[in-house]
Motif scaffolding. Structure first.
Motif, short mmCIF file in Angstrom:
data_model
loop_
_atom_site.label_atom_id
_atom_site.label_comp_id
_atom_site.label_asym_id
_atom_site.label_seq_id
_atom_site.Cartn_x
_atom_site.Cartn_y
_atom_site.Cartn_z
N ALA A 27 -5.72 -2.19 24.68
CA ALA A 27 -5.14 -3.09 23.67
C ALA A 27 -6.05 -3.13 22.44
O ALA A 27 -7.27 -3.01 22.55
N PRO A 28 -5.43 -3.30 21.26
CA PRO A 28 -6.25 -3.41 20.05
C PRO A 28 -7.10 -4.67 20.12
O PRO A 28 -6.61 -5.75 20.43
N MET A 29 -8.39 -4.51 19.85
CA MET A 29 -9.28 -5.69 19.89
C MET A 29 -10.31 -5.64 18.78
O MET A 29 -11.18 -4.75 18.75
N GLU A 63 -9.04 -1.51 17.04
CA GLU A 63 -8.85 -2.88 16.56
C GLU A 63 -7.91 -2.88 15.35
O GLU A 63 -7.69 -1.83 14.73
N ALA A 64 -7.44 -4.06 14.98
CA ALA A 64 -6.66 -4.23 13.76
C ALA A 64 -7.45 -3.64 12.60
O ALA A 64 -8.52 -4.13 12.27
N GLN A 106 -4.24 0.58 15.04
CA GLN A 106 -3.40 -0.57 14.69
C GLN A 106 -3.60 -0.88 13.21
O GLN A 106 -4.71 -1.22 12.79
N HIS A 188 0.85 -3.88 13.18
CA HIS A 188 0.57 -5.21 13.75
C HIS A 188 1.63 -6.19 13.24
O HIS A 188 1.55 -6.69 12.13
N HIS A 191 1.03 -12.12 16.27
CA HIS A 191 -0.09 -13.07 16.16
C HIS A 191 -0.21 -13.81 14.84
O HIS A 191 -1.30 -14.19 14.42
N ARG A 241 3.67 -3.74 17.37
CA ARG A 241 3.36 -4.83 18.29
C ARG A 241 4.00 -6.10 17.73
O ARG A 241 3.79 -6.46 16.58
N SER A 275 3.39 -8.90 22.71
CA SER A 275 2.50 -10.04 22.83
C SER A 275 3.32 -11.28 22.45
O SER A 275 4.56 -11.23 22.44
N VAL A 310 1.65 -6.74 27.90
CA VAL A 310 0.23 -7.09 27.74
C VAL A 310 0.05 -8.56 28.08
O VAL A 310 0.99 -9.34 27.99
N GLY A 311 -1.16 -8.91 28.43
CA GLY A 311 -1.50 -10.32 28.62
C GLY A 311 -1.79 -10.66 30.06
O GLY A 311 -0.89 -10.76 30.88
N ILE A 333 -4.21 -3.23 28.24
CA ILE A 333 -5.26 -3.99 28.91
C ILE A 333 -6.28 -4.41 27.85
O ILE A 333 -6.81 -3.56 27.13
N GLY A 334 -6.55 -5.70 27.77
CA GLY A 334 -7.50 -6.21 26.78
C GLY A 334 -8.82 -6.60 27.41
O GLY A 334 -9.69 -5.77 27.66
N ARG A 335 -8.95 -7.89 27.71
CA ARG A 335 -10.25 -8.41 28.15
C ARG A 335 -10.77 -7.76 29.43
O ARG A 335 -11.98 -7.56 29.56
N LEU A 338 -12.74 -5.04 28.39
CA LEU A 338 -14.04 -5.37 27.78
C LEU A 338 -15.08 -5.49 28.90
O LEU A 338 -16.23 -5.07 28.75
#
Ligand SMILES: Cc1cc2nc3c(=O)[nH]c(=O)nc-3n(C[C@H](O)[C@H](O)[C@H](O)COP(=O)(O)O)c2cc1C
Length: 369
Positions: A27-29, A63-64, A106, A188, A191, A241, A275, A310-311, A333-335, A338
């Protein structure tokens, strides 16, 4: 073979296109790591994205990346509005490719949510949250309408001329992304950032052709997609997204997203990531896989697209279940990534992949998944 690790080929306006070795997407982070404040990605971005390419992701999304300096969420964001940034992305893309992953970027404009302090522990400890003060270099923000929804310094409402320039900015960024070697562009549209600000009636109160009706609120996004699709090579997939739902009464809802996804698909968007939220106070659900139903709704609207959920999709069997049930075609997959850059390799092993099928860097083979 598990569904999660079955390869997939994304469609493009020219027919079958980008092949992914599996259906795991980083996932973009935002990394908030551009301490030079010039939007140029550097060793951190190579290390962060490179480790996750080596860890087995099918698609690694940056990332963005801001399409203009003004569109940065914070002054520590990476960007792709000039040649220096484009040239700095190229070796990062090359490294991602060398590890067998595809590289996505992104593209982002934060609109009314630009010019905020970087989300870093030290900034928060120093009380630096929200809009960047003038003495710290805060800049003027623009959006569809003046709004205080975000509790930030209100943006100036964009003129139609500024909207046209902004659409060209997206297209220019897409052209640079191609120059840098990216395989996929993800817009993007989530959000509470600029595209989402136009879509949502909570932040778009314009009375001209860019506001009011569904048709008018979606115009900016349609024009961005059209301009980007024209600038981005036909053989490369274009993704978006969405915040599938504002989770706010009177806001942008999943029915709107599903309807718009079909329109976006007709304009050449073939990958969708779902999202939610980002505008106003959060009233939505939470918990494992809480946004999966949004992906499923979009999947029904665009059955031939590659739709990812996602999420809080944190473990292998949970991700596999999303695919087995036909709720989505892939997972972002995001966090969890990480915490563990090797999330896909670990997931593949857990789902029963043979040693030589685990997507992992050859240098690490003696770890023996
Ligand atoms: C550190 C961090 C930075 C993020 N930056 C972005 C971003 O640049 N663009 C975006 O669309 N989402 C961003 N997100 C949201 C993630 O992509 C993802 O949707 C969210 O974390 C939920 O997925 P997860 O439960 O797997 O972490 C960010 C999340 C985190 C934790």
């Amino acid at each position: 073979m598990s569904k999660l690790f079955a390869p997939v080929q994304l469609t493009t306006p020219q027919g079958p296109g980008l092949k992914l070795r599996n259906r795991t997407v980083l996932a973009p982070m935002c990394q908030y790591s551009v301490t030079n404040r010039d939007g140029v990605p550097h060793a951190w971005h190579l290390s962060h994205l490179g480790a996750r390419a080596a860890g087995g992701f099918g698609l690694v999304i940056t990332e963005a990346a801001a399409i203009t300096a003004q569109g940065r969420i914070s002054d520590h964001d990476a960007g792709i509005w000039n040649d220096t940034q484009t040239h700095a992305w190229a070796p990062i893309v090359d490294f991602i490719h060398s590890q067998g992953a595809a590289a996505g970027i992104q593209l982002a404009h934060a609109g009314a949510k630009a010019s905020t302090y970087a989300w870093l522990p030290q900034a928060a400890a120093d009380g630096k949250v929200g809009s960047i003060s003038a003495q710290d270099g805060g800049w003027e923000t623009t959006g569809p309408s003046e709004t205080d929804v975000f509790g930030l310094v209100s943006p100036a409402a964009m003129s139609v001329e500024q909207i046209k320039v902004s659409i060209q900015d997206w297209a220019d960024a897409a052209r640079r992304a191609d120059e840098a070697g990216f395989d996929l562009v993800q817009l993007h549209g989530a959000h509470g950032y600029l595209i989402h600000q136009f879509l949502s009636p909570l932040t778009n109160t314009r009375t001209d052709e860019y506001g009011g009706s569904y048709e008018n609120r979606t115009r900016y996004a349609r024009e961005v997609i059209g301009a980007v699709r024209a600038a981005w090579p036909d053989h490369k997939p274009l993704a978006i997204r969405f915040s599938g739902d504002d989770w706010v009464e009177g806001g942008w809802r999943i029915e709107d997203t599903a309807r718009f996804a079909a329109e976006a698909y007709a304009l050449g968007v073939t990958a969708f990531d779902l999202s939610s939220a980002g505008i106003g106070k959060y009233y939505g659900p939470t918990g494992p896989g809480f946004q999966v139903p949004l992906a499923t709704a979009v999947k029904h609207a665009v059955p031939d697209a590659f739709v990812t959920a996602v999420g809080m999709i944190n473990d292998a069997s949970q991700a596999e279940q999303v695919l087995v049930m036909g709720a989505a075609d892939g997972v972002s997959i995001g966090r969890a990534a990480l915490k563990n850059p090797n999330w896909p390799a670990a997931a593949a092993a857990e789902l029963g992949a043979a040693q030589d099928e685990v997507p992992f860097a050859a240098q690490y083979w003696r770890a023996h998944w």
